[in-house]
Design an enzyme around this catalytic site. Structure first.
Site, PDB file in Angstrom:
ATOM      1  N   GLY A   1     -18.661  36.189  44.874  1.00  0.00           N
ATOM      2  CA  GLY A   1     -18.017  36.278  46.185  1.00  0.00           C
ATOM      3  C   GLY A   1     -18.457  35.098  47.041  1.00  0.00           C
ATOM      4  N   LEU A   2     -17.805  34.992  48.188  1.00  0.00           N
ATOM      5  CA  LEU A   2     -18.087  33.877  49.102  1.00  0.00           C
ATOM      6  C   LEU A   2     -19.517  33.937  49.621  1.00  0.00           C
ATOM      7  CD1 LEU A   2     -14.834  34.102  51.272  1.00  0.00           C
ATOM      8  CD2 LEU A   2     -15.356  32.352  49.554  1.00  0.00           C
ATOM      9  N   SER A   3     -19.998  32.821  50.142  1.00  0.00           N
ATOM     10  CA  SER A   3     -21.286  32.811  50.833  1.00  0.00           C
ATOM     11  C   SER A   3     -21.209  33.804  51.999  1.00  0.00           C
ATOM     12  CB  SER A   3     -21.568  31.396  51.345  1.00  0.00           C
ATOM     13  OG  SER A   3     -22.786  31.376  52.049  1.00  0.00           O
ATOM     14  N   GLY A   4     -22.196  34.665  52.110  1.00  0.00           N
ATOM     15  CA  GLY A   4     -22.205  35.664  53.182  1.00  0.00           C
ATOM     16  C   GLY A   4     -21.433  36.934  52.859  1.00  0.00           C
ATOM     17  N   SER A   5     -20.873  37.011  51.641  1.00  0.00           N
ATOM     18  CA  SER A   5     -20.093  38.215  51.292  1.00  0.00           C
ATOM     19  C   SER A   5     -21.004  39.415  51.048  1.00  0.00           C
ATOM     20  CB  SER A   5     -19.211  37.942  50.064  1.00  0.00           C
ATOM     21  OG  SER A   5     -20.005  37.571  48.954  1.00  0.00           O
ATOM     22  N   GLY A   6     -22.277  39.158  50.757  1.00  0.00           N
ATOM     23  CA  GLY A   6     -23.223  40.267  50.558  1.00  0.00           C
ATOM     24  C   GLY A   6     -23.812  40.351  49.155  1.00  0.00           C
ATOM     25  N   LYS A   7     -23.630  39.313  48.348  1.00  0.00           N
ATOM     26  CA  LYS A   7     -24.115  39.347  46.955  1.00  0.00           C
ATOM     27  C   LYS A   7     -25.619  39.635  46.891  1.00  0.00           C
ATOM     28  CE  LYS A   7     -22.825  35.056  46.129  1.00  0.00           C
ATOM     29  NZ  LYS A   7     -22.316  34.705  47.477  1.00  0.00           N
ATOM     30  N   SER A   8     -26.410  38.812  47.583  1.00  0.00           N
ATOM     31  CA  SER A   8     -27.873  38.962  47.520  1.00  0.00           C
ATOM     32  C   SER A   8     -28.309  40.300  48.112  1.00  0.00           C
ATOM     33  CB  SER A   8     -28.566  37.841  48.299  1.00  0.00           C
ATOM     34  OG  SER A   8     -28.212  36.606  47.772  1.00  0.00           O
TER      35      SER A   8
ATOM     36  N   SER B   1     -20.188  31.597  42.031  1.00  0.00           N
ATOM     37  CA  SER B   1     -19.416  31.467  40.777  1.00  0.00           C
ATOM     38  C   SER B   1     -17.919  31.454  41.082  1.00  0.00           C
ATOM     39  CB  SER B   1     -19.784  32.555  39.772  1.00  0.00           C
ATOM     40  OG  SER B   1     -19.925  33.832  40.329  1.00  0.00           O
TER      41      SER B   1
END
Ligand SMILES: Nc1ncnc2c1ncn2[C@@H]1O[C@H](COP(=O)(O)OS(=O)(=O)O)[C@@H](OP(=O)(O)O)[C@H]1O
Ligand SMILES: Nc1ncnc2c1ncn2[C@@H]1O[C@H](COP(=O)(O)OP(=O)(O)O)[C@@H](O)[C@H]1O
Length: 199
Positions: free
Chosen positions: A33-40, A107
């Site tokens: 997902g985009l930067s800031g989407s919540g992956k981490s 990715s």
């Protein structure tokens, strides 16, 4: 393979032997997902819950890997492709070691995500798409990167002047605009139980 004289060595202890010692099935949970989407954030919260249940995990995070294994890579399309290729190989080794691997990389390209899927096979690859619209990510802007990208201080920023190809058949899609972190974790745990990864 650059040298045809490098021969694969078959060791006595197999992937199956290692997996049998665990209380879960090894796999890769591939957060994209985009930067800031919540992956981490979501991957970290899920890893916490899995650890409490005795599941052996490892969280591969883009920001961290780019300080070591991939510190020579930039954010051009080519370097992002190489980034994901390397991370995919590392994740495969960790699955071989019997772990539940959580990976949190933008990715952005379907081809590289498919490449990692093929490294382990469909049964061990769970694609998790954080379908968070760019305006929500930009409002969050946890590291101030969107602000810098809009000001022209960062080039090739995903969603602004670098592409993000949305997954079309992810195993799990998370709606972080409407659902809380806890609800996303519950959605993931439900999937892992339904697919026999954890009991
Ligand atoms: N140009 C540009 N575009 C996107 N992201 C950038 C960029 N420059 C730095 N960053 C920071 O690097 C993190 C993304 O690294 P990844 O390895 O996940 O990217 S990629 O998968 O190779 O596309 C990303 O982390 P996340 O915000 O966690 O996604 C950013 O913090
Ligand atoms: N429902 C939610 N799910 C995930 N993150 C959320 C949510 N609501 C707000 N956030 C915030 O959004 C930000 C997501 O940042 P991060 O996890 O670093 O994303 P990424 O790793 O995709 O760049 C964090 O500051 C997090 O606290």
């Amino acid at each position: 393979m650059k040298d045809e004289n490098v021969i694969w060595h078959q060791h006595a202890i197999s992937k199956q032997d290692r997996a049998q010692q665990k209380k879960h099935k090894p796999c890769i949970l591939w957060f994209t997902g985009l930067s800031g989407s919540g992956k981490s954030t979501v991957a970290g919260a899920l890893e916490y819950v899995l650890n409490e249940q005795g599941v052996h995990t490892y969280l591969l995070d883009g920001d961290n890997v780019r300080h070591g294994l991939c510190k020579d890579l930039s954010f051009t399309d080519e370097d992002r492709q190489e980034n994901i290729r390397r991370v995919g190989e590392v994740a495969k080794l960790m699955v071989d070691a019997g772990l539940v691997v959580l990976s949190a990389f933008i990715s952005p390209f379907s081809a590289e995500r498919q490449l990692v899927r093929e490294l382990v096979g469909d049964s061990e690859f769970i694609e998790v798409f954080l379908d968070t619209p760019i305006d929500v990510c930009e409002t969050r802007d946890p590291k101030g990167l969107y602000q810098k990208a809009r000001a022209g201080e960062i080039k090739n920023f995903t969603g602004i002047d670098s592409d993000y190809e949305k997954p079309t058949s992810a195993e799990i899609t998370l709606n972080t605009s409407e659902n809380s972190i806890q609800q996303s974790v519950e959605q993931l745990i439900t999937h892992l139980k339904a697919n026999g990864v954890i009991s």
